[in-house]
Design an enzyme around this catalytic site. Structure first.
Site, PDB file in Angstrom:
ATOM      1  N   ASP A  24       0.804  -1.056  -0.242  1.00 46.14           N
ATOM      2  CA  ASP A  24       0.176  -0.095  -0.218  1.00 46.14           C
ATOM      3  C   ASP A  24       0.835   1.460   0.120  1.00 46.14           C
ATOM      4  O   ASP A  24       2.024   1.149   0.303  1.00 46.14           O
ATOM      5  CB  ASP A  24      -0.847  -0.045   1.259  1.00 46.14           C
ATOM      6  N   SER A  25       0.179   2.472  -0.166  1.00 49.13           N
ATOM      7  CA  SER A  25       1.002   3.576  -0.183  1.00 49.13           C
ATOM      8  C   SER A  25       1.565   3.995   1.301  1.00 49.13           C
ATOM      9  O   SER A  25       2.351   4.857   1.365  1.00 49.13           O
ATOM     10  CB  SER A  25       0.126   4.778  -0.810  1.00 49.13           C
ATOM     11  N   TYR A  56      -0.682   8.490  -2.798  1.00 48.38           N
ATOM     12  CA  TYR A  56      -0.575   8.281  -4.315  1.00 48.38           C
ATOM     13  C   TYR A  56      -1.620   8.862  -4.795  1.00 48.38           C
ATOM     14  O   TYR A  56      -1.656   9.086  -6.060  1.00 48.38           O
ATOM     15  CB  TYR A  56      -0.552   6.785  -4.755  1.00 48.38           C
ATOM     16  N   GLY A  57      -2.786   9.005  -4.129  1.00 50.86           N
ATOM     17  CA  GLY A  57      -3.976   9.319  -4.661  1.00 50.86           C
ATOM     18  C   GLY A  57      -4.116  10.911  -5.512  1.00 50.86           C
ATOM     19  O   GLY A  57      -4.950  10.723  -6.342  1.00 50.86           O
ATOM     20  N   CYS A  87      -3.528  -1.176  -1.822  1.00 53.31           N
ATOM     21  CA  CYS A  87      -3.863   0.141  -2.317  1.00 53.31           C
ATOM     22  C   CYS A  87      -4.986   0.374  -3.485  1.00 53.31           C
ATOM     23  O   CYS A  87      -4.667  -0.012  -4.496  1.00 53.31           O
ATOM     24  CB  CYS A  87      -2.620   1.120  -2.679  1.00 53.31           C
ATOM     25  N   ASN A  88      -6.277   1.083  -3.212  1.00 56.73           N
ATOM     26  CA  ASN A  88      -7.106   1.365  -4.420  1.00 56.73           C
ATOM     27  C   ASN A  88      -6.501   2.073  -5.649  1.00 56.73           C
ATOM     28  O   ASN A  88      -6.629   1.646  -6.865  1.00 56.73           O
ATOM     29  CB  ASN A  88      -8.303   1.811  -4.219  1.00 56.73           C
ATOM     30  N   THR A  89      -5.686   2.937  -5.465  1.00 58.21           N
ATOM     31  CA  THR A  89      -5.201   3.812  -6.543  1.00 58.21           C
ATOM     32  C   THR A  89      -4.167   3.014  -7.362  1.00 58.21           C
ATOM     33  O   THR A  89      -4.315   3.104  -8.529  1.00 58.21           O
ATOM     34  CB  THR A  89      -4.382   5.149  -5.804  1.00 58.21           C
ATOM     35  N   GLU A 166      -6.217   9.555   9.124  1.00 55.08           N
ATOM     36  CA  GLU A 166      -5.076   9.597   9.599  1.00 55.08           C
ATOM     37  C   GLU A 166      -4.818  10.528  10.863  1.00 55.08           C
ATOM     38  O   GLU A 166      -4.186  10.012  12.057  1.00 55.08           O
ATOM     39  CB  GLU A 166      -3.810   9.918   8.634  1.00 55.08           C
ATOM     40  N   CYS A 198     -11.089   3.232  -1.091  1.00 57.07           N
ATOM     41  CA  CYS A 198      -9.991   3.573  -0.745  1.00 57.07           C
ATOM     42  C   CYS A 198      -9.844   3.089   0.791  1.00 57.07           C
ATOM     43  O   CYS A 198     -10.609   2.828   1.433  1.00 57.07           O
ATOM     44  CB  CYS A 198      -9.941   5.250  -0.542  1.00 57.07           C
ATOM     45  N   THR A 199      -8.449   2.886   0.860  1.00 52.26           N
ATOM     46  CA  THR A 199      -8.061   1.960   2.032  1.00 52.26           C
ATOM     47  C   THR A 199      -8.660   2.921   3.351  1.00 52.26           C
ATOM     48  O   THR A 199      -8.757   2.122   4.330  1.00 52.26           O
ATOM     49  CB  THR A 199      -6.811   1.887   2.045  1.00 52.26           C
ATOM     50  N   HIS A 200      -8.701   3.971   3.114  1.00 52.53           N
ATOM     51  CA  HIS A 200      -8.836   4.916   4.610  1.00 52.53           C
ATOM     52  C   HIS A 200     -10.356   4.987   4.994  1.00 52.53           C
ATOM     53  O   HIS A 200     -10.516   5.228   6.119  1.00 52.53           O
ATOM     54  CB  HIS A 200      -8.267   6.234   4.626  1.00 52.53           C
TER      55      HIS A 200
HETATM   56  N1  DGL Z   1      -3.986   3.938  -0.210  1.00 50.02           N
HETATM   57  C1  DGL Z   1      -4.579   4.941  -0.835  1.00 50.02           C
HETATM   58  C2  DGL Z   1      -5.810   4.140  -1.683  1.00 50.02           C
HETATM   59  O1  DGL Z   1      -6.604   3.236  -1.164  1.00 50.02           O
HETATM   60  C3  DGL Z   1      -5.244   5.997  -0.227  1.00 50.02           C
HETATM   61  C4  DGL Z   1      -3.817   7.002   0.355  1.00 50.02           C
HETATM   62  C5  DGL Z   1      -3.026   7.509  -0.657  1.00 50.02           C
HETATM   63  O2  DGL Z   1      -3.544   8.219  -1.421  1.00 50.02           O
HETATM   64  O3  DGL Z   1      -2.059   7.111  -1.039  1.00 50.02           O
HETATM   65  O4  DGL Z   1      -5.945   4.644  -2.882  1.00 50.02           O
END
Ligand code: DGL
Length: 291
Positions: A24-25, A56-57, A87-89, A166, A198-200
């Site tokens: 993940d990012s 990353y987003g 990570c979704n991105t 976060e 998105c993970t968050h």
């Molecule tokens: N992990 C990223 C996602 O799921 C979210 C955080 C980021 O922007 O890196 O897209």
């Protein structure tokens, strides 16, 4: 970056005993790791959060693809039997390339999330929220239409949800206002299902659910991704049959912050994280140990 990479098996390690790599990012992918730990209690899980380069987003696809290859190579060098792109991105922009590059299965979070949403929808009206890069990629819309061409899809990027999660501001006035501002148009559109892309976002689930109301089913792809990993490994006879499961954590920066925040995302103590330097990552001379 081009070319197919080999996964190096540790000497004498049979495939079932090899670890699973999850990347993940940053810290958010721990929501996916939590689901994997619960569903695969005997597996050795390696988690890498690219905390030096998060988020990353808000970055371009080519930048995210470059990062994804470096994190993928990190796991290929450790002989993993499967990689999970939590990570979704990264799943949205780099999954095909990663699948072509490594000889092991690479599982993203988008197809599993889309499948769960198509199962859940009653009227075929599905909302997707995610980072700017995920929404701009159209990856969820493609995955949903591949499964069910007739669904209507409504999307919205919600970049401020990441820092809110976060910061731990997941159940206060700021969280409620932000959710209302981002999701007003989705609520008006009459969706019956909403993918947390998105993970968050699972950390904001209660506030999102309260705002969208009881008629909207919330889909969190982590559970479905863990189920998919289990299915895949079982199909290949690669599930670990014995021993206790474990999780080891690697980050590219700020290991202490990762461990502190991680507990909220993982639902358990992360203990400590090892800082590594990935190939290609620009690192100050003071931190040169190689991954
Ligand atoms: N992990 C990223 C996602 O799921 C979210 C955080 C980021 O922007 O890196 O897209």
């Amino acid at each position: 970056m081009a070319g197919r990479r080999k996964s190096r098996a540790p000497a004498g390690g049979s495939v079932p005993d090899r670890p699973i790599g999850v990347f993940d990012s940053g810290v958010g992918g721990l929501t996916v790791l939590k689901a994997l730990s619960a569903r695969l209690p005997k597996e050795a899980l390696l988690y890498l959060g690219d905390t030096a380069r998060v988020p990353y987003g808000s970055k371009s696809p080519s930048t995210v693809i470059g990062y994804a290859v470096e994190t993928g190579d990190f796991f290929a060098d450790r002989g993993v039997k499967l990689m999970v792109v939590a990570c979704n991105t990264t799943s949205a922009v780099a999954l095909d390339l990663l699948r072509a590059r490594y000889p092991v299965p690479v599982v993203g979070v988008i197809e599993p999330g889309a499948r769960a949403a198509v199962r859940a929808t009653r009227r075929g009206r599905i909302g997707v929220i995610g980072t700017e890069a995920t929404i701009a990629s159209g990856a969820y819309a493609r995955a949903l239409r591949d499964i069910e061409p007739d669904v209507e899809i409504f999307t919205r990027a919600c970049p401020l949800f990441v820092p809110l999660a976060e910061e731990g501001w997941t159940d206060n006035e700021v969280a409620r206002r932000t959710v209302a501002l981002y999701l007003a148009s989705l609520r008006r559109s009459g969706i019956d299902t909403l993918i947390l892309g998105c993970t968050h976002y699972p950390l904001l689930r209660a506030v999102i659910e309260a705002y969208m109301g009881p008629d909207v089913e919330i889909v969190d792809s982590a559970q479905e991704t863990a189920a998919e990993v289990r299915r895949l490994l079982r199909g290949k006879g690669a599930l670990r049959a014995r021993g206790r499961g474990s999780a080891s954590f690697f980050v590219t920066d700020a290991a202490e912050r990762f461990a502190r925040l991680g507990e909220r995302f993982y639902g358990a103590s992360v203990g400590s994280a090892v800082r590594v330097v990935l190939r290609g990552e620009a690192a100050p001379a003071s931190r040169r140990p190689r991954s």
